[in-house]
Scaffold this motif. Structure first.
Motif, PDB file in Angstrom:
ATOM      1  N   HIS A 163     -26.304  16.575 -39.153  1.00 26.42           N
ATOM      2  CA  HIS A 163     -25.752  15.326 -38.623  1.00 26.42           C
ATOM      3  C   HIS A 163     -25.543  15.362 -37.106  1.00 26.42           C
ATOM      4  N   ARG A 164     -25.734  16.533 -36.488  1.00 26.75           N
ATOM      5  CA  ARG A 164     -25.414  16.703 -35.068  1.00 26.75           C
ATOM      6  C   ARG A 164     -26.657  16.594 -34.183  1.00 26.75           C
ATOM      7  N   GLN A 165     -26.434  16.050 -32.981  1.00 22.72           N
ATOM      8  CA  GLN A 165     -27.484  16.016 -31.977  1.00 22.72           C
ATOM      9  C   GLN A 165     -27.349  17.241 -31.062  1.00 22.72           C
ATOM     10  N   ALA A 166     -28.125  17.306 -29.993  1.00 22.85           N
ATOM     11  CA  ALA A 166     -28.208  18.506 -29.155  1.00 22.85           C
ATOM     12  C   ALA A 166     -26.875  18.927 -28.523  1.00 22.85           C
ATOM     13  N   TYR A 167     -25.954  18.010 -28.282  1.00 25.83           N
ATOM     14  CA  TYR A 167     -24.660  18.361 -27.702  1.00 25.83           C
ATOM     15  C   TYR A 167     -23.655  18.799 -28.760  1.00 25.83           C
ATOM     16  N   GLY A 168     -24.085  18.842 -30.021  1.00 25.30           N
ATOM     17  CA  GLY A 168     -23.206  19.314 -31.085  1.00 25.30           C
ATOM     18  C   GLY A 168     -22.274  18.257 -31.661  1.00 25.30           C
ATOM     19  N   ILE A 169     -22.511  16.998 -31.305  1.00 26.78           N
ATOM     20  CA  ILE A 169     -21.686  15.912 -31.860  1.00 26.78           C
ATOM     21  C   ILE A 169     -22.519  15.098 -32.853  1.00 26.78           C
ATOM     22  N   VAL A 170     -21.824  14.362 -33.713  1.00 29.58           N
ATOM     23  CA  VAL A 170     -22.527  13.552 -34.705  1.00 29.58           C
ATOM     24  C   VAL A 170     -23.463  12.571 -33.993  1.00 29.58           C
ATOM     25  N   ASN A 184     -28.176  -4.807 -36.573  1.00 30.18           N
ATOM     26  CA  ASN A 184     -27.132  -3.798 -36.691  1.00 30.18           C
ATOM     27  C   ASN A 184     -26.652  -3.480 -35.285  1.00 30.18           C
ATOM     28  N   HIS A 185     -25.403  -3.806 -35.008  1.00 31.54           N
ATOM     29  CA  HIS A 185     -24.807  -3.474 -33.710  1.00 31.54           C
ATOM     30  C   HIS A 185     -23.701  -2.470 -33.981  1.00 31.54           C
ATOM     31  N   THR A 186     -23.939  -1.227 -33.609  1.00 31.33           N
ATOM     32  CA  THR A 186     -22.966  -0.167 -33.829  1.00 31.33           C
ATOM     33  C   THR A 186     -22.504   0.384 -32.495  1.00 31.33           C
ATOM     34  N   SER A 187     -21.193   0.483 -32.334  1.00 28.12           N
ATOM     35  CA  SER A 187     -20.596   1.051 -31.127  1.00 28.12           C
ATOM     36  C   SER A 187     -20.029   2.422 -31.458  1.00 28.12           C
ATOM     37  N   PHE A 188     -20.314   3.405 -30.596  1.00 28.30           N
ATOM     38  CA  PHE A 188     -19.829   4.767 -30.768  1.00 28.30           C
ATOM     39  C   PHE A 188     -18.599   4.933 -29.887  1.00 28.30           C
ATOM     40  N   LEU A 189     -17.455   5.169 -30.487  1.00 30.79           N
ATOM     41  CA  LEU A 189     -16.179   5.122 -29.779  1.00 30.79           C
ATOM     42  C   LEU A 189     -15.533   6.474 -29.540  1.00 30.79           C
ATOM     43  N   ARG A 190     -15.816   7.447 -30.398  1.00 30.46           N
ATOM     44  CA  ARG A 190     -15.198   8.767 -30.269  1.00 30.46           C
ATOM     45  C   ARG A 190     -16.177   9.804 -30.804  1.00 30.46           C
ATOM     46  N   ALA A 191     -16.409  10.845 -30.029  1.00 29.68           N
ATOM     47  CA  ALA A 191     -17.300  11.916 -30.461  1.00 29.68           C
ATOM     48  C   ALA A 191     -16.614  12.763 -31.537  1.00 29.68           C
ATOM     49  N   VAL A 192     -17.410  13.193 -32.504  1.00 28.53           N
ATOM     50  CA  VAL A 192     -16.913  14.019 -33.604  1.00 28.53           C
ATOM     51  C   VAL A 192     -17.888  15.177 -33.794  1.00 28.53           C
ATOM     52  N   ARG A 193     -17.352  16.384 -34.002  1.00 26.53           N
ATOM     53  CA  ARG A 193     -18.180  17.573 -34.187  1.00 26.53           C
ATOM     54  C   ARG A 193     -18.141  18.130 -35.605  1.00 26.53           C
ATOM     55  N   SER A 194     -17.019  17.953 -36.288  1.00 23.03           N
ATOM     56  CA  SER A 194     -16.877  18.567 -37.606  1.00 23.03           C
ATOM     57  C   SER A 194     -15.892  17.761 -38.442  1.00 23.03           C
TER      58      SER A 194
END
Length: 153
Positions: A47-54, A87-97
């Motif tokens: 589920h994570r991208q290169a920076y380690g966040i979802v 689909n309009h999705t806004s990313f508001l807070r980074a999550v790692r786990s």
């Protein structure tokens, strides 16, 4: 006389395994009615991208999936199908786990379109992503990508 609560189809939908994306992501429905759809996802490396966040696509996919399920549960009794058109999705807070929990509710359910709003929260209840999906209601004889819309592929 009190109206009966809406039927919760989460267990049946999870068991059916009809959605390959949900299965691949590990998204599990916890509630699925025509008025509200809830799901959970335990975050893993896939589920994570290169920076380690979802990855934002995971959030957008959750938003699209829950809105589509809710809209379909409303339309299917009339023999109609649903497809997302926006689909309009806004990313508001980074999550790692941890675990993501999402809930979808209708904003508008018209004869030809539906609009659903979805919120995705982390383990601490903080809003991580929110989205709005507009869906097209298809008639029973509609053709989509060369097949009748409701026909399994």
């Amino acid at each position: 006389m009190a109206e009966a609560p809406p039927e919760d189809l989460a267990a049946a939908l999870n068991a059916a395994g009809l959605d390959g994306w949900m299965t691949a992501m590990g998204l599990q429905l916890t509630r699925a009615t025509r008025d509200e759809v809830e799901a959970e996802l335990t975050i893993g490396p896939q589920h994570r991208q290169a920076y380690g966040i979802v990855h934002g696509g995971v959030h957008a996919g959750i938003v699209e999936t829950l809105a589509s399920i809710g809209a379909a549960l409303h339309a299917l009794p009339e023999g109609r199908s649903i497809v997302g058109v926006e689909n309009h999705t806004s990313f508001l807070r980074a999550v790692r786990s941890g675990r993501l929990r999402a809930v979808a509710r209708p904003i508008d359910r018209g004869r030809r379109t539906q609009v659903w709003e979805v919120s995705v929260h982390d383990d601490d209840g903080r809003l991580c992503a929110s989205g709005r999906v507009r869906l097209l209601v298809l008639e029973p004889d509609a053709v989509l990508a060369g097949q009748r819309a409701g026909a399994p592929g």
